[in-house]
Design an enzyme around this catalytic site. Structure first.
Site, mmCIF file in Angstrom:
data_model
loop_
_atom_site.group_PDB
_atom_site.id
_atom_site.type_symbol
_atom_site.label_atom_id
_atom_site.label_comp_id
_atom_site.label_asym_id
_atom_site.label_seq_id
_atom_site.Cartn_x
_atom_site.Cartn_y
_atom_site.Cartn_z
ATOM 1 N N SER A 185 0.959 -1.396 -0.162
ATOM 2 C CA SER A 185 -0.044 0.118 -0.054
ATOM 3 C C SER A 185 0.959 1.273 0.013
ATOM 4 O O SER A 185 2.040 1.246 0.473
ATOM 5 C CB SER A 185 -1.007 -0.032 1.157
ATOM 6 N N SER B 8 -19.069 15.616 17.670
ATOM 7 C CA SER B 8 -17.931 16.503 16.904
ATOM 8 C C SER B 8 -16.800 16.675 18.009
ATOM 9 O O SER B 8 -16.984 17.045 19.241
ATOM 10 C CB SER B 8 -18.417 17.713 16.192
ATOM 11 N N GLY C 287 1.865 4.069 4.193
ATOM 12 C CA GLY C 287 1.217 2.826 3.673
ATOM 13 C C GLY C 287 2.792 1.854 3.593
ATOM 14 O O GLY C 287 3.855 2.417 3.646
ATOM 15 N N PHE D 21 -10.668 4.266 7.582
ATOM 16 C CA PHE D 21 -9.651 4.185 6.563
ATOM 17 C C PHE D 21 -10.334 4.272 4.975
ATOM 18 O O PHE D 21 -11.377 3.364 4.848
ATOM 19 C CB PHE D 21 -9.012 2.818 6.743
ATOM 20 N N GLN E 186 -2.357 -6.552 8.529
ATOM 21 C CA GLN E 186 -3.627 -6.318 8.840
ATOM 22 C C GLN E 186 -4.629 -6.873 7.874
ATOM 23 O O GLN E 186 -5.870 -7.025 8.122
ATOM 24 C CB GLN E 186 -4.020 -4.877 9.128
ATOM 25 N N GLY F 222 7.804 -7.473 19.365
ATOM 26 C CA GLY F 222 7.865 -6.149 20.172
ATOM 27 C C GLY F 222 9.076 -6.147 21.060
ATOM 28 O O GLY F 222 10.103 -6.385 20.762
ATOM 29 N N GLY G 180 11.610 -9.119 21.500
ATOM 30 C CA GLY G 180 12.615 -9.404 20.174
ATOM 31 C C GLY G 180 11.867 -10.206 19.227
ATOM 32 O O GLY G 180 10.675 -10.058 18.970
ATOM 33 N N GLY H 120 7.164 -2.289 12.304
ATOM 34 C CA GLY H 120 7.024 -3.303 11.404
ATOM 35 C C GLY H 120 7.736 -3.189 10.068
ATOM 36 O O GLY H 120 8.512 -4.111 9.492
ATOM 37 N N ASP H 121 7.528 -2.011 9.410
ATOM 38 C CA ASP H 121 7.904 -1.831 7.931
ATOM 39 C C ASP H 121 9.425 -1.450 7.819
ATOM 40 O O ASP H 121 10.054 -2.039 7.142
ATOM 41 C CB ASP H 121 7.241 -0.659 7.482
#
Length: 314
Positions: free
Chosen positions: A10, A38, A50, A118, A170, A223, A226, A255-256
């Site tokens: 993405s 609101s 992304g 999203f 996800q 996380g 490790g 993570g990316d």
């Protein structure tokens, strides 16, 4: 040797707004059936994001050779300009003129609760972006993207003989058990976090040893505990890099960053001990910076931090 890494996934814009109060003070439990509220958000920031954009951002700074295979919409000008400034090729980014960029609208309150919306937008057309047009590559990664696009990229990469990492993220719940097993059987590597691996096992009926046996390696991140790399019948434990507890951490994009480390290690044949540690280091560098693409490093600074953190040369 070709060190190109195809980064399929993405491309999105994150619009992050801060509400200074608490959602719980406005959302009444006995009135949730007719919500009409609101929130005044005095601060707002826009972040480039992304999965493919985040991975490529980190891999490029490492000195890797990422080639993004993703889709943007009619409002793509700012992101394309950013890629050009970063020296990232946009040749394999499909532009859908009748769609908007994928966008995530995030409103956070004083307790760090979030209300998100999203819009997948152009991401939904990932299957129209032919991965074969990106040319030869040493490796690829299929990170979260449009459902049909992820399936098609897996088929195409297998046909082209390009080994790839399957990173469901996800999007994992979108796939049937049969489709997930198909991804595993086509991929050379699979990477999941601790929640995703449990879901993957539940959906497929496979255990960690079962999944690892079908791959060159299975990588599970946990996380601050490790990560683990299962390869050739053994488990390699990768330590996390400590970060200061007093720092306001932002896990978005960690993570990316980790996956960029995997790609760099694999294309440069660093071996799993160093590859896993490099990935862990990148995640730690990212988490102490707000946003997914605001941290900065060089190959030289990474080499120094790597030796400091692990007592070995990269």
């Amino acid at each position: 040797m070709n060190k190109t890494a195809l980064v399929c996934g993405s491309l999105a814009i994150d619009i992050i707004m801060q509400y200074e109060g608490r959602f719980g003070d406005t959302l009444l439990a006995d009135q949730l059936h007719k919500v009409n509220v609101s929130f005044l958000v005095p601060t707002m920031r826009t972040e480039f994001g992304g999965c493919s954009g985040n991975i490529a951002y980190n891999l490029k700074m490492l000195g890797g050779e990422p080639r993004i295979v993703g889709v943007l919409g009619q409002d793509c000008a700012a992101y394309l300009e950013r890629f050009q400034q970063l020296g990232l090729s946009t040749d394999n980014i499909l532009i859908k003129k009748d769609a908007y960029n994928a966008q995530c609208f995030v409103t956070a309150d004083a307790d760090h609760n979030q209300i998100n919306a999203f819009h997948p937008g152009a991401m939904s057309f990932a299957h129209e972006n032919d991965v074969a047009k990106a040319g030869p590559a040493r490796i690829a990664i299929i990170s979260p993207d449009g459902h049909l696009g992820m399936l098609k990229h897996a088929d195409d990469l297998q046909r082209l003989g390009i080994p790839f990492i399957f990173d469901p993220g996800q999007q994992l719940p979108m796939f049937t058990p049969e489709q997930l097993i198909g991804f595993i059987d086509k991929a050379s590597y699979v990477t999941c976090n601790d929640y995703e691996i449990e879901l993957l096992m539940d959906r497929t009926g496979l255990t960690i040893p079962d999944i690892a046996a079908r791959l060159d390696a299975l990588i599970v991140t946990r996380g601050e505990k490790g990560s683990e790399i299962y390869t050739e019948g053994k488990r390699i434990d990768i330590p996390a890099v400590p970060v200061g507890a007093e720092i306001d951490l932002d896990p978005t994009g960690c993570g990316d960053a980790y996956r960029a480390g995997l790609l760099y290690g694999l294309t440069n044949e660093l071996g799993w001990e160093k590859t896993g540690r490099l990935a862990s280091l990148l995640g730690a560098i990212k988490i102490v910076n707000k946003g997914a693409q605001n941290h900065v490093f060089t190959p030289e600074s990474i080499a120094e931090k790597f030796e400091s953190a692990f007592g070995m040369r990269l």
